[in-house]
Enzyme design. Structure first.
Site, PDB file in Angstrom:
ATOM      1  N   HIS A  87      10.628   0.678   7.712  1.00  0.00           N
ATOM      2  CA  HIS A  87       9.376  -0.091   7.736  1.00  0.00           C
ATOM      3  C   HIS A  87       9.708  -1.570   7.633  1.00  0.00           C
ATOM      4  O   HIS A  87      10.519  -1.979   6.809  1.00  0.00           O
ATOM      5  CB  HIS A  87       8.462   0.318   6.576  1.00  0.00           C
ATOM      6  CG  HIS A  87       7.184  -0.457   6.580  1.00  0.00           C
ATOM      7  ND1 HIS A  87       6.097  -0.086   7.347  1.00  0.00           N
ATOM      8  CD2 HIS A  87       6.838  -1.599   5.963  1.00  0.00           C
ATOM      9  CE1 HIS A  87       5.138  -0.975   7.186  1.00  0.00           C
ATOM     10  NE2 HIS A  87       5.557  -1.904   6.345  1.00  0.00           N
ATOM     11  N   ASP A 166      -6.026   3.409   0.723  1.00  0.00           N
ATOM     12  CA  ASP A 166      -5.335   2.175   1.092  1.00  0.00           C
ATOM     13  C   ASP A 166      -5.993   1.528   2.307  1.00  0.00           C
ATOM     14  O   ASP A 166      -6.135   0.305   2.363  1.00  0.00           O
ATOM     15  CB  ASP A 166      -3.850   2.429   1.390  1.00  0.00           C
ATOM     16  CG  ASP A 166      -3.231   1.187   2.019  1.00  0.00           C
ATOM     17  OD1 ASP A 166      -3.176   0.158   1.318  1.00  0.00           O
ATOM     18  OD2 ASP A 166      -2.880   1.206   3.210  1.00  0.00           O
ATOM     19  N   ARG A 173      -8.988  -6.388   1.278  1.00  0.00           N
ATOM     20  CA  ARG A 173      -8.076  -7.485   0.921  1.00  0.00           C
ATOM     21  C   ARG A 173      -8.012  -8.518   2.031  1.00  0.00           C
ATOM     22  O   ARG A 173      -7.919  -9.725   1.793  1.00  0.00           O
ATOM     23  CB  ARG A 173      -6.673  -6.923   0.653  1.00  0.00           C
ATOM     24  CG  ARG A 173      -6.579  -6.184  -0.670  1.00  0.00           C
ATOM     25  CD  ARG A 173      -5.338  -5.334  -0.723  1.00  0.00           C
ATOM     26  NE  ARG A 173      -4.141  -6.099  -0.452  1.00  0.00           N
ATOM     27  CZ  ARG A 173      -3.049  -5.613   0.136  1.00  0.00           C
ATOM     28  NH1 ARG A 173      -2.991  -4.350   0.495  1.00  0.00           N
ATOM     29  NH2 ARG A 173      -2.002  -6.387   0.345  1.00  0.00           N
ATOM     30  N   SER A 188       0.516  -0.607  -1.103  1.00  0.00           N
ATOM     31  CA  SER A 188      -0.117  -0.305   0.184  1.00  0.00           C
ATOM     32  C   SER A 188       0.913   0.278   1.160  1.00  0.00           C
ATOM     33  O   SER A 188       0.716   1.343   1.749  1.00  0.00           O
ATOM     34  CB  SER A 188      -0.733  -1.594   0.746  1.00  0.00           C
ATOM     35  OG  SER A 188      -1.084  -1.457   2.083  1.00  0.00           O
TER      36      SER A 188
HETATM   37  N1  URA Z   1       1.188  -3.857   5.484  1.00  0.00           N
HETATM   38  C1  URA Z   1       0.486  -2.930   4.815  1.00  0.00           C
HETATM   39  O1  URA Z   1       0.375  -1.797   5.219  1.00  0.00           O
HETATM   40  N2  URA Z   1      -0.097  -3.312   3.650  1.00  0.00           N
HETATM   41  C2  URA Z   1       0.008  -4.553   3.150  1.00  0.00           C
HETATM   42  O2  URA Z   1      -0.529  -4.814   2.104  1.00  0.00           O
HETATM   43  C3  URA Z   1       0.736  -5.504   3.874  1.00  0.00           C
HETATM   44  C4  URA Z   1       1.325  -5.117   5.047  1.00  0.00           C
END
Ligand code: URA
Length: 431
Positions: A87, A166, A173, A188
């Site tokens: 990731h 999330d 957010r 997240s």
């Molecule tokens: N990518 C995500 O999935 N969440 C975040 O908070 C920032 C980047």
């Protein structure tokens, strides 16, 4: 009496005043938010309290686990091969997943990569792949499992069932200026990656102007937090901290980034893209129990390219089809002889977005052929009149706003001048 275990206003006050939320309180909060009992404005206040006061190690772990528990957790029993994923926290010109997933899968490792779309100036892997004619991002659970077994690499859209709390909190957010908090970013990202079911995970945590977090020290803190979350959840996790002050590779956009990824799979491509692809591949292969696998050879001898073709075809794409080409283009030329000493990732990311390569709202479409090709990178000698970069868009009218974003974002100086924000591409490793 509502019958609820806690009063959300009490929990907001507790966090606002610098207190610590307990496991039961976090579990209740996330569940009550997911089912709509805690209102958006209450969760906004909580997100801001977390942004301002931070969270302790246990609180971050509890938040991550509660978000995982809000949805489905995948697993791959009977797959017969190890799983490893990667990731990236997001950057400009970051197309590394495209060569990396098939490269690692070509050694018999399953790479279950559930990806997202771009929002704002950072690109999304699915948007890039959708520039390949016929390719589709949505797979049924059955198709996903079959492809993982037969091809090894799958890059597809994450279903709505993965950490839905999330998804809701991230959208909130985004509109309440609470994205850049380490506890919130870490929980997240890791809630989705742990729920995805991979047994090993390599994180590319970016710092610099084109990253979520520009300060390398804070980047390290984010990396350490995420590695700890993964390890505590039983996922073998390591992170590389990488420099995102300058765009990665020579392309920013969608179709042009796919073209560059294919060059890397064909044994060519820009040095920085190859370096990062190989570094992440070696980490993934090591975690999957293959520390001696020769990733560099697999890029040169066609092994990774074969898996790429199989991966694209399995999702309806034609790996041999020509990629879309933009109607309009505009080259920017060097105004003097010298050395290119600056190329700011953030400005180039915004410029590419304004050309149509990115989206402002989740529902917007992207222009697959829009973006920027870079013809010189910091440290290169350039001659007056030589093209420095070319803008591509379907609409000529977008060029002015894109060029505005680039004012002051690149600079040519006399030979011997220091490179701005130079330094190695790959910084430290966290495990
Ligand atoms: N990518 C995500 O999935 N969440 C975040 O908070 C920032 C980047």
């Amino acid at each position: 009496m509502s019958g609820e275990a806690f009063d959300v206003v009490d929990l907001i006050k507790l966090k606002r005043d610098g207190g610590t939320l307990e496991t039961a309180q976090i579990n209740w909060l996330v569940d009550a938010y997911a089912r709509g009992f805690v209102a958006e404005e209450q969760m906004s206040a909580m997100a801001m309290a977390i942004f301002l006061n931070g969270m302790g190690r246990e609180e971050i772990r509890d938040l991550t686990l509660a978000m995982i528990a809000s949805g489905e957790r995948l697993s791959f029993p009977g797959l017969g091969k190890p799983t490893a994923d990667k990731h990236s926290t997001g950057g400009v010109g970051d197309k590394i997943t495209l060569p990396l997933a098939p490269l690692v899968a070509s050694f018999g490792v399953a790479v279950p990569q559930l990806s997202g779309r771009g929002l704002g100036f950072t690109g999304g892997t699915l948007d890039k792949l959708e520039s390949i004619p016929g390719w589709r991002a949505k797979l049924s659970p059955r198709e996903f499992q079959d492809q993982l077994r037969e091809v090894g690499a799958v890059i597809c859209a994450a279903g709505a069932s993965l950490a839905p709390a999330d998804a809701k909190l991230y959208a909130l957010r985004d509109i309440t200026a609470t994205v850049e908090a380490i506890p919130l970013i870490a929980s997240s990202i890791m809630s989705k990656k742990i729920a995805e079911g991979t047994s090993a995970l390599v994180l590319d945590v970016k710092f610099g102007s084109g990253a979520f977090i520009s300060d390398p020290k804070r980047g390290r803190e984010l990396a350490e937090t995420m590695v700890r979350l993964g390890t505590d959840a039983g996922v073998k996790t390591v992170a590389l901290l990488t420099n995102m002050n300058v765009p990665l590779g020579n392309t920013i956009g969608n179709a042009n980034e796919v073209r560059e990824a294919v060059e890397v799979l064909a044994g060519g491509g820009p040095a920085d893209v190859i370096e990062l692809t190989l570094a992440l591949a070696r980490e993934m292969l090591t975690l999957a129990g293959m520390p001696d696998a020769d990733a560099a050879a697999a890029l040169k001898n066609g092994q990774a390219m074969d898996t790429w073709r199989a991966m694209i075809s399995a999702q309806g794409g034609d790996p041999a089809a020509p990629l879309p080409v933009a109607k309009e283009q505009h080259a920017v030329l060097a105004e003097r002889d010298g050395i290119l000493v600056a190329q700011d990732a953030l400005a180039f990311g915004i410029a590419s977005w304004r050309l149509g390569a990115g989206r402002a709202r989740k529902e917007d479409p992207v222009q697959h052929a829009a973006g920027i090709d870079l013809h010189a990178k910091p440290g290169d000698a350039v001659a007056k009149g030589q093209p420095l970069f070319t803008l591509f868009s379907e609409e000529e009218s977008r060029f002015d706003r894109s060029l505005e974003a680039l004012a002051g974002a690149y600079r040519i100086d006399v030979p011997g001048s220091p490179i701005e924000n130079g330094g190695p591409l790959i910084g430290s490793r966290v495990d």
